[in-house]
Design an enzyme around this catalytic site. Structure first.
Site, PDB file in Angstrom:
ATOM      1  N   HIS A  17     -71.572 -52.530 -82.334  1.00 24.93           N
ATOM      2  CA  HIS A  17     -70.750 -51.364 -82.663  1.00 24.93           C
ATOM      3  C   HIS A  17     -70.074 -51.555 -84.011  1.00 24.93           C
ATOM      4  O   HIS A  17     -70.297 -52.555 -84.705  1.00 24.93           O
ATOM      5  CB  HIS A  17     -69.724 -51.086 -81.566  1.00 24.93           C
ATOM      6  CG  HIS A  17     -68.838 -52.259 -81.252  1.00 24.93           C
ATOM      7  ND1 HIS A  17     -67.882 -52.728 -82.126  1.00 24.93           N
ATOM      8  CD2 HIS A  17     -68.781 -53.068 -80.167  1.00 24.93           C
ATOM      9  CE1 HIS A  17     -67.261 -53.752 -81.600  1.00 24.93           C
ATOM     10  NE2 HIS A  17     -67.789 -54.005 -80.402  1.00 24.93           N
ATOM     11  N   HIS A  20     -68.451 -54.901 -85.140  1.00 23.79           N
ATOM     12  CA  HIS A  20     -69.351 -55.947 -85.629  1.00 23.79           C
ATOM     13  C   HIS A  20     -69.731 -55.661 -87.084  1.00 23.79           C
ATOM     14  O   HIS A  20     -69.736 -56.547 -87.928  1.00 23.79           O
ATOM     15  CB  HIS A  20     -70.642 -55.991 -84.798  1.00 23.79           C
ATOM     16  CG  HIS A  20     -70.415 -56.203 -83.328  1.00 23.79           C
ATOM     17  ND1 HIS A  20     -70.810 -55.289 -82.368  1.00 23.79           N
ATOM     18  CD2 HIS A  20     -69.831 -57.217 -82.644  1.00 23.79           C
ATOM     19  CE1 HIS A  20     -70.489 -55.755 -81.170  1.00 23.79           C
ATOM     20  NE2 HIS A  20     -69.886 -56.911 -81.307  1.00 23.79           N
ATOM     21  N   CYS A 125     -62.390 -64.902 -57.852  1.00 21.37           N
ATOM     22  CA  CYS A 125     -62.896 -63.628 -57.358  1.00 21.37           C
ATOM     23  C   CYS A 125     -64.419 -63.686 -57.404  1.00 21.37           C
ATOM     24  O   CYS A 125     -65.008 -63.888 -58.466  1.00 21.37           O
ATOM     25  CB  CYS A 125     -62.405 -62.465 -58.220  1.00 21.37           C
ATOM     26  SG  CYS A 125     -63.239 -60.905 -57.846  1.00 21.37           S
ATOM     27  N   CYS A 128     -65.990 -60.983 -59.791  1.00 18.86           N
ATOM     28  CA  CYS A 128     -65.987 -61.251 -61.236  1.00 18.86           C
ATOM     29  C   CYS A 128     -66.632 -62.580 -61.558  1.00 18.86           C
ATOM     30  O   CYS A 128     -66.898 -62.861 -62.717  1.00 18.86           O
ATOM     31  CB  CYS A 128     -64.592 -61.330 -61.851  1.00 18.86           C
ATOM     32  SG  CYS A 128     -63.243 -60.556 -61.080  1.00 18.86           S
ATOM     33  N   CYS A 142     -57.592 -58.928 -56.871  1.00 18.10           N
ATOM     34  CA  CYS A 142     -58.208 -58.892 -58.188  1.00 18.10           C
ATOM     35  C   CYS A 142     -58.013 -57.501 -58.800  1.00 18.10           C
ATOM     36  O   CYS A 142     -58.382 -56.503 -58.194  1.00 18.10           O
ATOM     37  CB  CYS A 142     -59.701 -59.212 -58.071  1.00 18.10           C
ATOM     38  SG  CYS A 142     -60.649 -58.748 -59.530  1.00 18.10           S
ATOM     39  N   HIS A 145     -61.471 -55.682 -59.148  1.00 17.79           N
ATOM     40  CA  HIS A 145     -62.302 -55.340 -57.995  1.00 17.79           C
ATOM     41  C   HIS A 145     -61.515 -55.010 -56.728  1.00 17.79           C
ATOM     42  O   HIS A 145     -62.095 -54.581 -55.742  1.00 17.79           O
ATOM     43  CB  HIS A 145     -63.287 -56.479 -57.696  1.00 17.79           C
ATOM     44  CG  HIS A 145     -64.228 -56.756 -58.831  1.00 17.79           C
ATOM     45  ND1 HIS A 145     -63.946 -57.653 -59.827  1.00 17.79           N
ATOM     46  CD2 HIS A 145     -65.432 -56.208 -59.146  1.00 17.79           C
ATOM     47  CE1 HIS A 145     -64.947 -57.668 -60.700  1.00 17.79           C
ATOM     48  NE2 HIS A 145     -65.857 -56.794 -60.317  1.00 17.79           N
ATOM     49  N   LYS A 293     -56.938 -40.825 -78.420  1.00 21.20           N
ATOM     50  CA  LYS A 293     -58.077 -41.176 -77.610  1.00 21.20           C
ATOM     51  C   LYS A 293     -59.358 -40.579 -78.201  1.00 21.20           C
ATOM     52  O   LYS A 293     -59.379 -39.445 -78.640  1.00 21.20           O
ATOM     53  CB  LYS A 293     -57.861 -40.603 -76.204  1.00 21.20           C
ATOM     54  CG  LYS A 293     -58.363 -41.489 -75.117  1.00 21.20           C
ATOM     55  CD  LYS A 293     -58.247 -40.869 -73.754  1.00 21.20           C
ATOM     56  CE  LYS A 293     -57.079 -39.936 -73.538  1.00 21.20           C
ATOM     57  NZ  LYS A 293     -56.947 -39.508 -72.160  1.00 21.20           N
ATOM     58  N   LYS A 296     -65.388 -37.093 -77.776  1.00 18.99           N
ATOM     59  CA  LYS A 296     -66.600 -36.605 -78.418  1.00 18.99           C
ATOM     60  C   LYS A 296     -66.614 -35.084 -78.496  1.00 18.99           C
ATOM     61  O   LYS A 296     -67.116 -34.510 -79.447  1.00 18.99           O
ATOM     62  CB  LYS A 296     -67.829 -37.116 -77.665  1.00 18.99           C
ATOM     63  CG  LYS A 296     -68.022 -38.591 -77.951  1.00 18.99           C
ATOM     64  CD  LYS A 296     -69.348 -39.128 -77.454  1.00 18.99           C
ATOM     65  CE  LYS A 296     -69.466 -40.603 -77.847  1.00 18.99           C
ATOM     66  NZ  LYS A 296     -70.473 -41.322 -77.103  1.00 18.99           N
TER      67      LYS A 296
END
Length: 509
Positions: A17, A20, A125, A128, A142, A145, A293, A296
């Site tokens: 993305h 990088h 967990c 994870c 967790c 999860h 935020k 799109k």
RNA sequence: GGCGGCGUAGCUCAGCUGGUCAGAGCAGCGGAAUCAUAAUCCGCUUGUCGUAGGUUCGAGUCCUACCGCCGCUACCA
């Protein structure tokens, strides 16, 4: 001078993305700049391909880890190409040479007496496949999860980071500039002085990794595997060539989230293993999209790859480093991009190239006039200003101050546009008595633009070379040495008129 | 909680060790020019420099408190 610049190696658990791209472009800017200075440059980037998340990502896609990392690494490699980045090597932590090097490296840590096996107990967990601290749990569960973790003990190898606290403090105190910007230096130092704990460097619950050489039940934990890439690459990037001269790295570039690994753990590991420490680290901020935020449907999102495809990679490279003070977080937006693009790339720079070429074509049959004799007023000052611009730009880039470097170039671009207005070549052209002055003005514009191109080369290489080409100057990557960036370095040549360098973005497009 | 940072014109931001520091660019308004991508150039406008105190002959620039936002506070890169 040698110059070894690195980006972090990118974790291939997801697609590449803009973040990088940003770091990689920054490294490319520095690498190109140092080549212009005639430095012996090595520029390294690559991918980090081991660890739980990778194995998980592969499993989620129903492919083997090997297939997964091969595909993702190819995408990251392709990104460097699309960004017009000149890395000398692309390392993958799954390269066999790297894997062997990592094993040799941890052996050195062990030989130094800094490795110890310890039991680690924690709340684990199963979803994870990771440990949590009690304080991180939500209602004892967790947070990711929502299930209750179980107590699990694991034996791991630990690196005695705590033993390096004093030496790390001393390192920071002795070299205040070694981590920049200063705010990051302070952050790392305060972290060190709050007290360091030993860290585990291996995992037994994981298979996708490099085996600990003396204990096949354990694999080397990912970040140690990752950091060592800066060294391992030099052993095999160019088969048959000894690249050890590039170590220690001149500058490690990274975003702020991996500061601690690089500024604390990495130097301690190097001390332990007996290597020289990197000369400096530069930490940049995050790119924030839009401030609000991302949406799109709102259409205010800057899609870097769309921008790149539509307006060219140079426009994106320019925008990112002109708009944002390198080292700080910065807000980017499509509106911001279009604003910079139109006012600076199209109107000021692109148009300056067009009008210069056009006037030389119109008034001097397309050849840059000599007109280099004694000149009065503004013209006389221009040569010095142009060379001062190059000097300022050089000083800034030496200090990794990319945006101020661009600012200094733009001041000069504006000055050239002003010169056109003040001298009004179209009026001089009507008066035969002013022929000498017209020669001087047109010559100065060409000479000035040439310096602009040379100064701009690290950030917008294609554009810079295209400007040189239109001016009839040598225009290869090897023709942009700063040693030649003098006012009188302009070769008498024919200029070429061509379509706008940066066509304006019209509204509603 | 602890450590650190930020808050300057409508927008994006410069302002190092206290005294032309109240600035730049963009946007807006007016004008000039026509070589050029209707691009360029000139001029003008807007600010209690987060709030309240304090130090000082003098403070965006130092100190304190407060408000708001953010980063770090260890084993995901």
């Amino acid at each position: 001078m040698r110059f070894y610049v690195t980006t972090p190696i990118y974790y291939v658990n997801a697609e590449p993305h803009l973040g990088h791209a940003y770091t990689t472009i920054a490294a490319d800017i520095l690498a190109r700049f140092h080549r212009q200075k005639g430095d012996d440059v090595f520029f390294l980037t690559g991918t980090d391909e081991h660890g739980n998340k990778i194995a998980q990502a592969a499993a989620d896609r129903g492919v083997t880890p090997r297939q997964h990392v091969d595909e993702l690494a190819a995408k990251f490699k392709d990104l460097t190409r699309r960004l017009n980045v000149t890395n000398d090597f692309f390392i993958r932590t799954t390269d066999p040479e790297h894997e062997r090097y990592v094993q040799a490296f941890v052996e050195k840590l062990r030989a130094a007496g800094d490795i110890e096996k310890r039991a680690y107990g924690g709340l684990y967990c199963t979803a994870c496949e990771g440990f949590w601290y009690e304080r991180e749990l939500v209602d004892g569960k967790c947070p990711d999860h929502g299930i209750e973790p179980t107590w699990l003990e694991e034996e791991n190898y630990y690196f005695k980071l705590s033993a390096y606290q004093d030496r790390l403090s001393a390192l920071f105190r002795a070299a205040p500039g070694w981590v920049r910007p200063k705010s990051r230096y302070n952050e790392a130092l305060s972290f060190i002085e709050q007290g360091l704990e030993d860290i585990s460097i291996s995992r037994s619950t994981l298979k996708w990794g490099i085996p600990v050489p003396w204990d096949q039940e354990q694999v080397v934990y990912v970040w140690i595997d990752a950091l060592v890439n800066y060294l391992s690459a030099l052993t095999y990037a160019r088969p048959g060539e000894d690249l050890s001269r590039y170590w220690p790295a001149t500058v490690h570039l990274m975003a702020k989230e991996i500061l601690k690994f690089h500024a604390v753990i990495w130097p301690a590991m190097l001390m332990s293993a007996g290597y020289d420490l990197p000369e400096s680290e530069f930490i940049h901020g995050f790119l924030l999209m839009g401030g609000e935020k991302m949406s799109k449907t709102r259409g205010n999102v800057l899609d870097p790859f769309a921008v790149m495809d539509t307006y060219g990679i140079d426009a994106l490279r320019y925008y990112l480093f002109r708009e944002i003070s390198f080292g700080q977080d910065g807000v980017i937006s499509l509106e911001g991009f279009e604003g910079r693009y139109n006012s600076e790339l199209a109107n000021e720079l692109g148009n300056l190239v067009s009008r210069t070429a056009s006037m030389i074509a119109k008034y001097r049959d397309g050849r840059i006039p000599v007109g280099d004799g004694p000149q009065a007023g503004e013209l006389a000052a221009l040569a010095a200003a142009g060379e001062a611009m190059v000097a300022a730009c050089t000083a800034h880039l030496d200090a990794v101050e990319i945006s101020p470097a661009l600012e200094s170039v733009w001041e000069f671009v504006r000055r050239l546009n002003r010169l056109v207005e003040e001298e009004a070549p179209w009026k001089l052209a009507k008066d035969e008595a002013q022929a000498g002055r017209l020669d001087a003005v047109l010559h100065s514009l060409a000479a000035g633009l040439r310096l602009v191109a040379l100064a701009l080369y690290p950030v917008v290489p294609d554009t810079a070379l295209e400007i040189l080409r239109r001016l009839g100057q040598p225009h290869g990557d090897g023709d942009v040495l700063l040693a030649g960036a003098t006012w009188h370095g302009l070769a008498p040549a024919a200029v070429e008129q061509a379509p706008p360098l940066f066509p304006r973005i019209e509204n509603g497009a």
